[in-house]
Design a protein around this motif. Structure first.
Motif, PDB file in Angstrom:
ATOM      1  N   LEU A  93       0.821  -1.201   0.000  1.00 55.87           N
ATOM      2  CA  LEU A  93       0.000   0.000   0.000  1.00 55.87           C
ATOM      3  C   LEU A  93       0.863   1.263   0.000  1.00 55.87           C
ATOM      4  O   LEU A  93       0.531   2.252  -0.664  1.00 55.87           O
ATOM      5  CB  LEU A  93      -0.932   0.003   1.213  1.00 55.87           C
ATOM      6  N   ILE A  94       1.969   1.232   0.744  1.00 55.87           N
ATOM      7  CA  ILE A  94       2.872   2.381   0.775  1.00 55.87           C
ATOM      8  C   ILE A  94       3.444   2.642  -0.612  1.00 55.87           C
ATOM      9  O   ILE A  94       3.524   3.785  -1.065  1.00 55.87           O
ATOM     10  CB  ILE A  94       4.000   2.149   1.802  1.00 55.87           C
ATOM     11  N   ARG A  95       3.831   1.577  -1.311  1.00 53.22           N
ATOM     12  CA  ARG A  95       4.380   1.740  -2.653  1.00 53.22           C
ATOM     13  C   ARG A  95       3.315   2.246  -3.630  1.00 53.22           C
ATOM     14  O   ARG A  95       3.595   3.088  -4.483  1.00 53.22           O
ATOM     15  CB  ARG A  95       4.995   0.428  -3.132  1.00 53.22           C
ATOM     16  N   GLU A  96       2.080   1.717  -3.514  1.00 53.02           N
ATOM     17  CA  GLU A  96       1.005   2.184  -4.387  1.00 53.02           C
ATOM     18  C   GLU A  96       0.688   3.653  -4.121  1.00 53.02           C
ATOM     19  O   GLU A  96       0.440   4.429  -5.053  1.00 53.02           O
ATOM     20  CB  GLU A  96      -0.242   1.318  -4.172  1.00 53.02           C
ATOM     21  N   GLN A  97       0.704   4.041  -2.855  1.00 53.41           N
ATOM     22  CA  GLN A  97       0.480   5.441  -2.515  1.00 53.41           C
ATOM     23  C   GLN A  97       1.582   6.321  -3.112  1.00 53.41           C
ATOM     24  O   GLN A  97       1.315   7.402  -3.643  1.00 53.41           O
ATOM     25  CB  GLN A  97       0.443   5.620  -0.997  1.00 53.41           C
ATOM     26  N   GLY A  98       2.820   5.837  -3.045  1.00 52.14           N
ATOM     27  CA  GLY A  98       3.939   6.582  -3.615  1.00 52.14           C
ATOM     28  C   GLY A  98       3.794   6.788  -5.113  1.00 52.14           C
ATOM     29  O   GLY A  98       4.057   7.886  -5.626  1.00 52.14           O
ATOM     30  N   ARG A  99       3.352   5.750  -5.819  1.00 59.04           N
ATOM     31  CA  ARG A  99       3.148   5.881  -7.266  1.00 59.04           C
ATOM     32  C   ARG A  99       2.029   6.870  -7.579  1.00 59.04           C
ATOM     33  O   ARG A  99       2.100   7.628  -8.556  1.00 59.04           O
ATOM     34  CB  ARG A  99       2.850   4.506  -7.878  1.00 59.04           C
ATOM     35  N   ALA A 100       0.978   6.888  -6.730  1.00 58.58           N
ATOM     36  CA  ALA A 100      -0.126   7.826  -6.939  1.00 58.58           C
ATOM     37  C   ALA A 100       0.338   9.265  -6.697  1.00 58.58           C
ATOM     38  O   ALA A 100      -0.033  10.189  -7.445  1.00 58.58           O
ATOM     39  CB  ALA A 100      -1.294   7.486  -6.013  1.00 58.58           C
ATOM     40  N   ILE A 101       1.157   9.471  -5.682  1.00 57.23           N
ATOM     41  CA  ILE A 101       1.697  10.804  -5.392  1.00 57.23           C
ATOM     42  C   ILE A 101       2.541  11.295  -6.563  1.00 57.23           C
ATOM     43  O   ILE A 101       2.430  12.445  -6.999  1.00 57.23           O
ATOM     44  CB  ILE A 101       2.531  10.763  -4.088  1.00 57.23           C
ATOM     45  N   LEU A 102       3.369  10.416  -7.101  1.00 56.75           N
ATOM     46  CA  LEU A 102       4.208  10.794  -8.247  1.00 56.75           C
ATOM     47  C   LEU A 102       3.368  11.096  -9.481  1.00 56.75           C
ATOM     48  O   LEU A 102       3.671  12.040 -10.226  1.00 56.75           O
ATOM     49  CB  LEU A 102       5.206   9.676  -8.547  1.00 56.75           C
ATOM     50  N   ALA A 103       2.313  10.314  -9.710  1.00 53.39           N
ATOM     51  CA  ALA A 103       1.462  10.540 -10.884  1.00 53.39           C
ATOM     52  C   ALA A 103       0.815  11.922 -10.824  1.00 53.39           C
ATOM     53  O   ALA A 103       0.774  12.655 -11.817  1.00 53.39           O
ATOM     54  CB  ALA A 103       0.396   9.444 -10.974  1.00 53.39           C
ATOM     55  N   ASP A 104       0.311  12.304  -9.651  1.00 53.50           N
ATOM     56  CA  ASP A 104      -0.298  13.632  -9.496  1.00 53.50           C
ATOM     57  C   ASP A 104       0.738  14.733  -9.689  1.00 53.50           C
ATOM     58  O   ASP A 104       0.460  15.764 -10.312  1.00 53.50           O
ATOM     59  CB  ASP A 104      -0.938  13.760  -8.118  1.00 53.50           C
TER      60      ASP A 104
END
Length: 283
Positions: free
Chosen positions: A75-86
């Motif tokens: 979940l932490i990694r998925e959150q990180g990818r979402a932060i980068l996408a935004d």
């Protein structure tokens, strides 16, 4: 050594970091890379949890704990990818054609220490996640980043204002003159109104040093206002900034040992805490 590397963490500061980084990358003509660091989610998921089951442990419960840790890391990694996408979308809207992104499993200071050889400028938020709710709080990693990396660091406040005027906090030292020379040679602040403020005794020696710094900037095409004032450094710099609507402050990084700063404090840290504008910190 040509990239602008911007550190984002999903806090309120991240929007300002994106905007400042995009502005700096355009001014420098450098590629922009967005960096988000999570602290070792793989290692967290693989740690030994058996010590938590000394009494009454069951194999099924231990397996459930391991699976929970693995899910947490994912979940932490998925959150990180979402932060980068935004963040990528925001800097594209700010005119950056092909930004890069990195998701690293590490501590922030270690990740930046490894990446700094590629960097021309590092852009970081003043506060970060742990400072979101306290207006004058600085992020827990910020001082370590400034001490560790050897590249220029742009420290961003919570709001972005495109700089029109900048000031150099000048003390006549060789380090301060290096700051002046680097500003003069860089395209990042070219065309902006320049202010040189020296806080110290009104002496012939100080005026000669200030005039030398002024000429260094003027020789590179800057329009410069140079002022010598007495008083306490942080108070005078903050008062001058407010009176002249300065948008960015350039200064040297920590100049003394940690031990000396433990006893007498640090001008760099005081300036970061008290300044509501961007700080360009140079070595």
């Amino acid at each position: 050594m040509n990239k602008v590397i911007a550190c984002i963490d999903g806090s309120r500061s991240s929007l300002s970091v994106c905007d400042h980084a995009a502005w700096a990358a355009r001014r420098l003509g450098s590629p922009l890379t967005l960096l988000h660091v999570v602290h070792n989610p793989h290692a967290e998921s693989q740690k030994d949890l058996s010590g938590n089951l000394v009494l009454g442990g069951r194999e099924a419960l231990l397996q459930q704990m391991v699976e929970t840790e693995e899910k947490r890391g994912k979940l932490i990694r998925e959150q990180g990818r979402a932060i980068l996408a935004d963040a990528l979308e925001r800097v594209k809207q700010a005119g950056i054609a092909d930004p890069g992104s990195l998701l690293r499993n590490d501590r922030v200071t270690e990740a930046l220490d490894e990446l700094q050889e590629e960097a021309r400028l590092l852009v970081v938020g003043k506060q970060g996640q742990d400072g979101d709710k306290v207006a004058r709080h600085i992020g827990s990693h910020l001082e370590s980043i400034i001490r560790t990396v050897k590249r220029a660091v742009l420290v961003c406040p919570l709001e972005f204002t495109e700089p029109q005027r900048f000031m150099i906090a000048y003390d006549g030292s060789s380090t301060a003159h290096t700051v002046v020379e680097r500003v003069a040679q860089s395209p990042m602040l070219k065309g902006l109104e320049a202010h040189l403020l020296m806080v110290g005794e009104d002496s012939g020696d100080n005026r000669a040093k200030l005039d030398n710094a002024r000429r260094t900037l003027e020789n590179q095409g800057f329009t410069v206002k140079a002022v010598l004032q007495s008083g306490e450094v942080c108070e005078q710099v903050c008062a001058y900034r407010q009176a002249h609507d300065i948008h960015l402050l350039a200064m040297g990084a920590y100049g003394h040992s940690r031990l000396r700063q433990f006893f007498i404090g640090s001008t760099t840290t005081k300036m970061i805490i008290n300044s509501p504008i961007a700080l360009l910190i140079l070595r």
